[in-house]
Design an enzyme around this catalytic site. Sequence first.
Site, mmCIF file in Angstrom:
data_model
loop_
_atom_site.group_PDB
_atom_site.id
_atom_site.type_symbol
_atom_site.label_atom_id
_atom_site.label_comp_id
_atom_site.label_asym_id
_atom_site.label_seq_id
_atom_site.Cartn_x
_atom_site.Cartn_y
_atom_site.Cartn_z
ATOM 1 C CG ASP A 114 -9.815 1.744 15.877
ATOM 2 O OD1 ASP A 114 -9.324 0.608 15.677
ATOM 3 O OD2 ASP A 114 -10.013 2.429 15.087
ATOM 4 N N GLY A 173 -1.391 0.937 9.513
ATOM 5 C CA GLY A 173 -2.210 0.074 8.571
ATOM 6 C C GLY A 173 -3.210 0.725 7.745
ATOM 7 C CB SER A 210 -11.844 -4.420 7.122
ATOM 8 O OG SER A 210 -10.590 -3.499 6.679
ATOM 9 C CE LYS A 257 -8.776 -3.574 14.164
ATOM 10 N NZ LYS A 257 -8.886 -2.833 12.915
ATOM 11 N NE ARG A 306 -11.636 6.382 4.848
ATOM 12 C CZ ARG A 306 -11.087 5.601 5.774
ATOM 13 N NH1 ARG A 306 -9.958 6.013 6.582
ATOM 14 N NH2 ARG A 306 -11.252 4.236 5.836
ATOM 15 C CE LYS A 327 -5.177 6.006 13.996
ATOM 16 N NZ LYS A 327 -5.111 4.882 12.929
ATOM 17 C CB SER A 328 -10.680 7.154 9.903
ATOM 18 O OG SER A 328 -10.639 6.038 10.543
ATOM 19 N NE ARG A 383 -4.828 -1.784 19.404
ATOM 20 C CZ ARG A 383 -5.536 -0.919 18.663
ATOM 21 N NH1 ARG A 383 -6.571 -0.841 18.170
ATOM 22 N NH2 ARG A 383 -4.768 0.124 18.388
HETATM 23 C C1 S3P Z 1 -9.720 2.500 9.867
HETATM 24 C C2 S3P Z 1 -10.345 1.203 10.073
HETATM 25 C C3 S3P Z 1 -10.362 0.077 11.073
HETATM 26 C C4 S3P Z 1 -9.759 0.892 12.334
HETATM 27 C C5 S3P Z 1 -8.410 1.666 11.881
HETATM 28 C C6 S3P Z 1 -8.727 2.736 11.115
HETATM 29 C C7 S3P Z 1 -9.994 3.240 8.970
HETATM 30 O O1 S3P Z 1 -9.758 -0.906 10.835
HETATM 31 O O2 S3P Z 1 -9.347 -0.306 13.233
HETATM 32 O O3 S3P Z 1 -7.844 2.218 13.137
HETATM 33 O O4 S3P Z 1 -9.495 4.192 8.927
HETATM 34 O O5 S3P Z 1 -10.406 2.797 7.921
HETATM 35 P P1 S3P Z 1 -10.434 -2.041 9.843
HETATM 36 O O6 S3P Z 1 -11.378 -1.467 8.575
HETATM 37 O O7 S3P Z 1 -9.342 -2.875 9.180
HETATM 38 O O8 S3P Z 1 -11.470 -2.723 10.909
#
Ligand code: S3P
Length: 440
Positions: A327, A102, A176, A354, A33, A28-29, A358
């Site tokens: 996560d 988020g 983060s 989150k 990007r 997902k991350s 959680r």
């Molecule tokens: C993410 C970073 C994490 C993670 C989120 C995805 C990202 O959050 O919990 O699901 O893609 O950068 P934080 O960076 O705020 O911890």
Amino acid sequence: MTASAAVTSRPLSSGGRLRGRVRVPGDKSISHRALLLGAIAEGTTTIEGLLPAEDPLSTAACLRAMGVTVSPIEVGLTVRVEGVGLDGLQEPNNVLDCGNSGTTMRLMLGLLAGRVGRHFVLTGDASLRGRPMRRVGQPLETMGACIGGRDRANLAPLAIEGRPLRGGVIGTPVASAQVKSAILLAGLTAEGTTTVIEPSRSRDHSERMLRAFGADLEVRGELGRHVHLSPGPALRGQEVVVPGDISSAAFWLVAGSVLPGSELVVENVGLNPTRMGVLQVLRAMGADITVQRERLVAGEPVADLLVRHAPLEACRIGSDLIPSLVDEIPVLAVAACCARGQSRIEGAAELRVKETDRLAVMSRQLERLGARVEERPDGLLIEGGVPLRGAGLDSETDHRVAMSLAVAALVASGESRLERSEAAAVSYPGFWTDLDRLLC
Ligand code: S3P
């Protein structure tokens, strides 16, 4: 569809074992990007293995609303993004909807803050509108950004007035990756070098991908906590291959470990060193997980993971490990319920902000199954080995909670039922089909 659009109650199986092979969807991350950098690069970016789930769809929808052509996102399709260049994003004629994501909202704040003279409004679903955004807005303001919103610009809807930005040295209070990435994206169009210093290292997908797209970025300092980005070079479209998401693999790693008779291979899992906490903890608990066919795919380490059932011992997860498994804590809490002894998770207050709180949600839901869980301000204390019994459960709209509870129900005696099971589609739309296929 957003997580709250259709409410589905689903019976959850109990017992059985997991056998076979499963290929988890794209990370997902990395998917977010690849879309974002593809949009502001010059030329075409192709993305193979992009996660076709609600969160990346939100990012794509926002980009399309700003004039970027993104081809349809569907299972098995390579996605093409026609980059508009660093300054090519147009002012949208409506609010940008980040859905439940988020990452979309926080990275967009960084991406849009420096679009001089353009106005943007970001919003999302009820969960996202309650999540703190000031952690991104505040450092961006020190760079010259102008962001307004409820609760002193902490809560969406958030309005951004594009302003000229300047670089600088920015220390972030929390590790983060979303905050770090937002600052780096803002740094692409700022005057001078931007340096981000984190308290401990968060996932580094942005750094890897920015470099691959041609940005002038260096990682220095003790344990890679200092990231320097100098503006200048145009980003160039790339061919991105997205590995499977270790956060989605985690459900199978735990389920395979705790269900007697299980043996399964999770294919094509991204093993980025900043995301390895879940493997480290499960192995320390006694899990039988073998890394197979380790390889490098587009700059990210990838492997297949063979997991076999094994008795687990309690774990201790402290604040140093949290960024590398943030996560995975909901499903590790399920593993702890099945382990021998008392497990302790500390330094995890981030879980309260989150998609849901959680710590509260997992304690509440696991207790319905009869688990002995004590909620602490920054973690959980879990008494392992208490037999679980089927119960009425609720994801409370959180995708990772939904899938973690499905794993917990497998080890409970008697049937369970899960309300709002559709939340899984935020990160893993095929989860329920994969579960039905693997369970025998
Ligand atoms: C993410 C970073 C994490 C993670 C989120 C995805 C990202 O959050 O919990 O699901 O893609 O950068 P934080 O960076 O705020 O911890």
